[in-house]
Design an enzyme around this catalytic site. Structure first.
Site, mmCIF file in Angstrom:
data_model
loop_
_atom_site.group_PDB
_atom_site.id
_atom_site.type_symbol
_atom_site.label_atom_id
_atom_site.label_comp_id
_atom_site.label_asym_id
_atom_site.label_seq_id
_atom_site.Cartn_x
_atom_site.Cartn_y
_atom_site.Cartn_z
ATOM 1 N N LYS A 80 33.371 122.847 76.839
ATOM 2 C CA LYS A 80 32.313 121.992 77.308
ATOM 3 C C LYS A 80 31.176 122.420 76.657
ATOM 4 O O LYS A 80 31.132 123.670 76.265
ATOM 5 C CB LYS A 80 32.369 122.250 78.692
ATOM 6 C CG LYS A 80 31.649 120.965 79.499
ATOM 7 C CD LYS A 80 32.541 120.014 79.848
ATOM 8 C CE LYS A 80 32.093 118.720 80.798
ATOM 9 N NZ LYS A 80 33.029 117.585 81.194
ATOM 10 N N GLY A 180 31.086 104.591 96.445
ATOM 11 C CA GLY A 180 30.586 104.590 94.850
ATOM 12 C C GLY A 180 31.245 103.618 94.207
ATOM 13 O O GLY A 180 32.209 103.893 93.783
ATOM 14 N N VAL A 181 30.654 102.400 93.763
ATOM 15 C CA VAL A 181 31.175 101.546 92.947
ATOM 16 C C VAL A 181 30.548 101.415 91.831
ATOM 17 O O VAL A 181 29.981 100.420 91.328
ATOM 18 C CB VAL A 181 31.361 100.279 93.916
ATOM 19 C CG1 VAL A 181 32.465 100.115 94.796
ATOM 20 C CG2 VAL A 181 29.711 99.734 94.475
ATOM 21 N N GLY A 182 30.403 102.669 91.194
ATOM 22 C CA GLY A 182 29.909 102.615 89.790
ATOM 23 C C GLY A 182 30.784 102.316 88.625
ATOM 24 O O GLY A 182 31.900 101.474 88.997
ATOM 25 N N VAL A 184 33.536 103.927 87.667
ATOM 26 C CA VAL A 184 35.063 103.886 87.945
ATOM 27 C C VAL A 184 35.363 103.137 89.216
ATOM 28 O O VAL A 184 36.354 102.508 89.146
ATOM 29 C CB VAL A 184 35.290 105.316 88.033
ATOM 30 C CG1 VAL A 184 36.849 105.505 88.498
ATOM 31 C CG2 VAL A 184 35.107 106.312 86.765
HETATM 32 P P1 NAD Z 1 28.677 106.206 88.176
HETATM 33 O O1 NAD Z 1 27.299 106.887 88.054
HETATM 34 O O2 NAD Z 1 28.955 105.070 87.268
HETATM 35 O O3 NAD Z 1 28.748 105.712 89.584
HETATM 36 C C1 NAD Z 1 28.757 106.474 90.605
HETATM 37 C C2 NAD Z 1 28.101 105.538 91.686
HETATM 38 O O4 NAD Z 1 28.202 106.381 92.919
HETATM 39 C C3 NAD Z 1 26.929 104.818 91.318
HETATM 40 O O5 NAD Z 1 26.986 103.375 91.683
HETATM 41 C C4 NAD Z 1 25.871 105.458 92.544
HETATM 42 O O6 NAD Z 1 24.959 104.624 92.854
HETATM 43 C C5 NAD Z 1 26.900 105.733 93.582
HETATM 44 N N1 NAD Z 1 26.388 106.810 94.418
HETATM 45 C C6 NAD Z 1 25.751 108.042 94.037
HETATM 46 N N2 NAD Z 1 25.463 108.727 95.127
HETATM 47 C C7 NAD Z 1 25.941 107.993 96.354
HETATM 48 C C8 NAD Z 1 25.822 108.333 97.586
HETATM 49 N N3 NAD Z 1 25.168 109.355 98.207
HETATM 50 N N4 NAD Z 1 26.665 107.413 98.492
HETATM 51 C C9 NAD Z 1 27.357 106.296 98.066
HETATM 52 N N5 NAD Z 1 27.201 106.067 96.633
HETATM 53 C C10 NAD Z 1 26.545 106.861 95.792
HETATM 54 O O7 NAD Z 1 29.789 107.409 87.814
HETATM 55 P P2 NAD Z 1 31.096 106.921 87.270
HETATM 56 O O8 NAD Z 1 31.386 107.270 85.979
HETATM 57 O O9 NAD Z 1 31.973 105.799 88.224
HETATM 58 O O10 NAD Z 1 31.945 108.272 87.956
HETATM 59 C C11 NAD Z 1 32.231 108.372 89.339
HETATM 60 C C12 NAD Z 1 32.936 109.698 89.714
HETATM 61 O O11 NAD Z 1 33.946 109.979 88.942
HETATM 62 C C13 NAD Z 1 31.859 110.898 89.358
HETATM 63 O O12 NAD Z 1 32.057 111.997 90.230
HETATM 64 C C14 NAD Z 1 32.414 111.443 87.950
HETATM 65 O O13 NAD Z 1 32.035 112.734 87.670
HETATM 66 C C15 NAD Z 1 33.668 111.077 88.053
HETATM 67 N N6 NAD Z 1 34.680 110.884 87.012
HETATM 68 C C16 NAD Z 1 34.401 109.925 86.112
HETATM 69 C C17 NAD Z 1 34.993 109.737 84.931
HETATM 70 C C18 NAD Z 1 34.717 108.486 83.939
HETATM 71 O O14 NAD Z 1 35.509 108.285 83.102
HETATM 72 N N7 NAD Z 1 33.662 107.879 84.165
HETATM 73 C C19 NAD Z 1 35.938 110.629 84.517
HETATM 74 C C20 NAD Z 1 36.296 111.487 85.312
HETATM 75 C C21 NAD Z 1 35.847 112.011 86.558
#
Ligand code: NAD
Length: 373
Positions: A80, A180-182, A184
């Protein structure tokens, strides 16, 4: 403090500092273990309050990548990188190209990718200077956005958890609560919706809440503070880590915890507490490895079918981990480590065979790299 004692205790092979004052580059790469192949892991840019904090982060994250690649069956090691800086003020083409040149100098021992605060454009600048980067845009021949693939892996983990808990992977009518509906979370929601699951969700970002309501109108929004008390079958943490903790664990009424977030257990002991409560915990660093699997395919020429086939293996591996947890009577988080360590140990043992002068025996099992690099 960085010391050999610290590196020995965590098992790191190498930690490298890169600096280029002309563009303000301060980067640290940690290569944890290359038993299985070149160390692959993203670069994170963060305004760390001290160098010490950056070192701690990169040591911890790189070690996690070794375990993730090992348990996922990938021929990759763990590494990393962190760039110390404010992503809003300190980014420049020169900074990422300088960083790319340093990455190139490692000659493939470390391969980088996107992580927090690193964009596709930043990756493109690194790619200008180095072959040892993946997660590049589809337009440049890469695999593009990893989120749908991460979500697919989380979904396969969910099907395995349902099989273990309810005897069938059928999720019809099961209440799946996505926190969390970001990137993923919304993709996971679509997959659950397709198989007839009942969706509940929360978020704190108005745009993402609106997007979810537009795309999946049957999903029910729940306020963040009420989320842990919900009547739900599956809790899917897809926002933050450490949401399984002393404050939340007593409130959870679900039967399964299965989400994308990294490090969902605040402390290791919370894995045992979930087990004691009869809540099945899907191994987080395996089921969220779909994105890593997806980028790893770039080295042999990425395509969607190959990626999905590889990610489908998460179903069987999750069931294997549940079996280890049951046989050894240990929590799932420990069982996941056991499986990763078993693979690392067995691969270390076969490396004692001399392969002759013509073979690249530095990184066994990674021949596919030569097709691209
Ligand atoms: P993202 O930032 O796109 O989405 C995260 C969502 O969580 C956002 O909509 C944010 O507003 C919401 N959020 C933040 N704090 C919150 C809270 N207290 N309560 C409710 N919602 C809240 O991130 P992502 O890329 O979708 O990743 C989500 C998780 O998965 C992260 O923990 C990330 O480390 C993990 N992850 C992601 C990937 C990837 O391919 N993107 C791979 C492995 C792990």
């Amino acid at each position: 403090m960085l010391s050999f004692e610290r590196l020995y205790s965590m098992g790191h092979e190498e930690v490298i500092f890169f600096s280029e004052p002309s563009c303000g580059l301060k980067a640290i790469v940690a290569i944890h273990d290359t038993t299985l192949g070149p160390a692959l892991g993203g670069t994170r840019m963060w305004p760390y309050s001290s160098e010490e904090e950056a070192i701690e982060d990169v040591l911890r994250l790189s070690r996690g990548m070794t375990y993730k690649a090992a348990v996922s069956g990938l021929n990759l090691g763990g590494g990393k990188a962190v760039i110390i800086g404010d992503p809003k003020k300190d980014k420049s083409e020169a900074l990422f190209r300088a960083y790319g040149r340093f990455i190139e100098s490692l000659n493939g021992r470390y391969i980088t990718a996107e992580d927090v605060n690193i964009s596709v454009q930043d990756i493109d600048h690194i790619y200008t200077e180095s072959n040892y980067v993946c997660g590049i845009a589809k337009a440049s021949g890469g695999s593009g956005n990893p989120a749908p693939y991460t979500a697919l892996g989380v979904f396969r983990g969910m099907q395995a958890s349902a099989t273990k808990k309810w005897g069938s992977k059928d999720l019809t009518g099961k209440k799946v609560a996505i926190q969390g509906v970001g990137s993923v979370g919304i993709e996971l929601a679509k997959l659950v919706n397709e198989v007839g699951g009942t969706l509940l969700f929360t978020d704190i970002n108005e745009d993402n809440i609106r997007r979810m309501k537009d795309q999946l109108p049957s999903a029910e929004f729940v306020a963040p503070e009420a989320f842990y008390d919900l009547d739900m079958d599956i809790y899917a943490p897809c926002a933050l880590g450490a949401t399984i903790n002393d404050d939340t664990i007593g409130r959870l009424k679900c039967e399964i915890v299965n989400g994308a977030a990294n490090n969902q257990l605040k402390e290791d002991r919370h894995g045992q507490e979930l087990k004691d409560k009869g809540i099945l915990y899907a191994p987080d660093y395996l089921i969220n490895a779909g994105g890593l699997m997806n980028v790893s395919i770039e080295f042999e020429g990425w395509n969607d079918y190959k990626s999905r086939r590889m990610i489908d293996t998460i179903y069987d591996t999750t069931l294997r981990i549940f079996a280890i947890s049951e046989e050894k009577n240990i929590p799932v988080n420990k069982a996941t480590d056991v499986l990763a360590e078993q693979r690392l140990d067995s691969m270390r043992k076969i490396q004692t065979t001399y392969l002759g002068r013509g073979s690249d025996h530095r990184f066994p099992g990674t021949k596919v790299r030569h097709n691209k690099l």
